[in-house]
Design an enzyme around this catalytic site. Structure first.
Site, PDB file in Angstrom:
ATOM      1  N   SER A   1      -3.350  16.177 -11.197  1.00  0.00           N
ATOM      2  CA  SER A   1      -4.326  16.630 -10.292  1.00  0.00           C
ATOM      3  C   SER A   1      -4.187  18.220 -10.184  1.00  0.00           C
ATOM      4  O   SER A   1      -4.284  18.845  -8.802  1.00  0.00           O
ATOM      5  CB  SER A   1      -4.042  16.182  -9.065  1.00  0.00           C
TER       6      SER A   1
ATOM      7  N   GLU B   1       4.443  15.066 -16.435  1.00  0.00           N
ATOM      8  CA  GLU B   1       2.863  14.597 -15.533  1.00  0.00           C
ATOM      9  C   GLU B   1       3.565  13.655 -14.723  1.00  0.00           C
ATOM     10  O   GLU B   1       3.612  12.258 -15.176  1.00  0.00           O
ATOM     11  CB  GLU B   1       2.118  14.116 -16.654  1.00  0.00           C
TER      12      GLU B   1
ATOM     13  N   LYS C   1      -9.571  13.121 -21.827  1.00  0.00           N
ATOM     14  CA  LYS C   1      -9.389  11.683 -22.105  1.00  0.00           C
ATOM     15  C   LYS C   1     -10.663  11.023 -22.588  1.00  0.00           C
ATOM     16  O   LYS C   1     -11.307  11.482 -23.424  1.00  0.00           O
ATOM     17  CB  LYS C   1      -9.143  11.132 -20.537  1.00  0.00           C
TER      18      LYS C   1
ATOM     19  N   HIS D   1       1.527  10.533 -23.834  1.00  0.00           N
ATOM     20  CA  HIS D   1       0.787  10.484 -22.233  1.00  0.00           C
ATOM     21  C   HIS D   1       1.126   9.421 -21.540  1.00  0.00           C
ATOM     22  O   HIS D   1       1.152   8.368 -22.203  1.00  0.00           O
ATOM     23  CB  HIS D   1      -0.688  10.687 -22.701  1.00  0.00           C
TER      24      HIS D   1
ATOM     25  N   ASN E   1      -7.121  18.091 -21.212  1.00  0.00           N
ATOM     26  CA  ASN E   1      -7.213  16.722 -21.672  1.00  0.00           C
ATOM     27  C   ASN E   1      -8.526  15.848 -21.216  1.00  0.00           C
ATOM     28  O   ASN E   1      -8.399  15.384 -20.102  1.00  0.00           O
ATOM     29  CB  ASN E   1      -5.899  15.879 -21.320  1.00  0.00           C
TER      30      ASN E   1
ATOM     31  N   GLY F   1      -4.864  11.879 -11.738  1.00  0.00           N
ATOM     32  CA  GLY F   1      -5.890  11.394 -11.470  1.00  0.00           C
ATOM     33  C   GLY F   1      -6.267  10.963  -9.990  1.00  0.00           C
ATOM     34  O   GLY F   1      -7.230  10.315  -9.642  1.00  0.00           O
TER      35      GLY F   1
ATOM     36  N   GLU G   1      -0.802   7.345 -19.600  1.00  0.00           N
ATOM     37  CA  GLU G   1      -1.959   6.472 -20.158  1.00  0.00           C
ATOM     38  C   GLU G   1      -1.298   5.799 -21.283  1.00  0.00           C
ATOM     39  O   GLU G   1      -1.739   4.441 -21.288  1.00  0.00           O
ATOM     40  CB  GLU G   1      -3.138   7.009 -20.044  1.00  0.00           C
TER      41      GLU G   1
HETATM   42  P1  13P Z   1      -5.807  15.046 -13.657  1.00  0.00           P
HETATM   43  O1  13P Z   1      -5.549  16.298 -13.643  1.00  0.00           O
HETATM   44  O2  13P Z   1      -7.125  14.351 -13.662  1.00  0.00           O
HETATM   45  O3  13P Z   1      -4.870  14.362 -12.827  1.00  0.00           O
HETATM   46  O4  13P Z   1      -5.138  14.351 -15.271  1.00  0.00           O
HETATM   47  C1  13P Z   1      -3.881  15.038 -15.450  1.00  0.00           C
HETATM   48  C2  13P Z   1      -3.540  14.444 -17.046  1.00  0.00           C
HETATM   49  O5  13P Z   1      -3.403  13.221 -17.243  1.00  0.00           O
HETATM   50  C3  13P Z   1      -3.745  15.479 -18.085  1.00  0.00           C
HETATM   51  O6  13P Z   1      -3.068  14.649 -19.152  1.00  0.00           O
END
Ligand code: 13P
Length: 260
Positions: A214, A168, A11, A96, A9, A174, A98
């Protein structure tokens, strides 16, 4: 046996040139094989058609990070599923964290998007995950189950053959904090048990459940060793071809070892 699946992803990162370079080096890396997993990359909307050209006839598949639930209309700024199909997209990310917690998507919108994408013939990665305070109060199973139940409401069992779930935990995204393999396994096993209750054990056993939060080359193998972890949804580490390929290689090696 479930085929492992790994998503990258991206983003809201990378420009056209860097995205094309990344996709090309991942496609080249995977072509060196062996490859024991399905791989999907999720670039930002403006680059989907460009990246589709780069990965054409190569193993990585292409996904979009979101899609609107309506096929067309007065929805300024949104992108529809038929538009994504035009761009060569096969996969869509839905729900997701976010989008849930930063953009404010409700369980109802997540459900509408999931059903629309599956009805339109896409494969979908549906994300669930608890907030830090929800885990600290021991509510992680309840929260993930509730998100799953809302999203699946009214969905026939046949549609689940194109569904992947990504667990997740929001506190791990992140942040550099990763769920322990035991924490991940606990939620994955419970999501699978919920699928068996909603449908049946056969359906539950076939649905792949990814972990995201992560994930790095250094922790991929120990997480993947857990029986209900079927792959990863990777954010930050998917932006570096060496790291993303190392994660895929760790899964490929573990799968080969399991079959030996
Ligand atoms: P990170 O791997 O940067 O923690 O992000 C995970 C994520 O949100 C994948 O969709």
């Amino acid at each position: 046996m479930r085929t492992p699946i790994i998503g990258g992803n991206w983003k809201m990162n990378l420009n056209a040139g860097d995205g094309a370079d990344l996709a090309e080096s991942i496609a080249e890396g995977l072509a060196r094989g062996p490859l024991g997993a399905e791989v999907v990359m999720f670039p930002a909307f403006p680059y989907l058609a460009l990246i589709a050209d780069v990965v054409e006839s190569t193993p990585p598949m292409l996904g979009a990070q979101d899609a609107h639930q309506e096929a067309s209309g007065a929805f300024t700024g949104e992108v529809s599923l038929p538009m994504l199909e035009d761009c060569g997209v096969e996969w869509v990310l839905v729900g997701h964290s976010e989008r849930r917690h930063v953009i404010g998507e409700s369980n109802e919108i997540v459900r509408e998007k999931l059903h629309a994408a599956l009805n339109a013939g896409f494969s979908v990665i549906l994300c669930t995950g608890e907030l830090k305070e929800e885990r600290e109060s021991g509510r992680q199973l309840e929260v993930n189950r509730a998100q799953l139940a809302h999203a699946l409401e009214g969905l026939p069992a046949a549609a689940l053959s194109r569904l992947v779930i990504a667990y997740e935990p929001v506190w791990a995204i992140g942040t550099g904090l990763t769920a322990t393999p035991e924490d991940a396994q606990e939620v994955h096993a419970d999501l699978r048990a919920a699928l068996a209750e909603h449908y049946d054990q056969g359906v539950a056993d076939a649905v792949r459940i990814q972990y995201g939060g992560s994930v790095k080359p250094a922790n991929a193998a120990e997480l993947f060793a857990k029986p209900d972890v079927d792959g990863f949804l990777v954010g930050g580490a998917s932006l570096k071809s060496a790291d993303f390929l190392d994660i895929i290689n760790a899964v490929t090696a573990a799968k080969a070892e399991g079959q030996a």
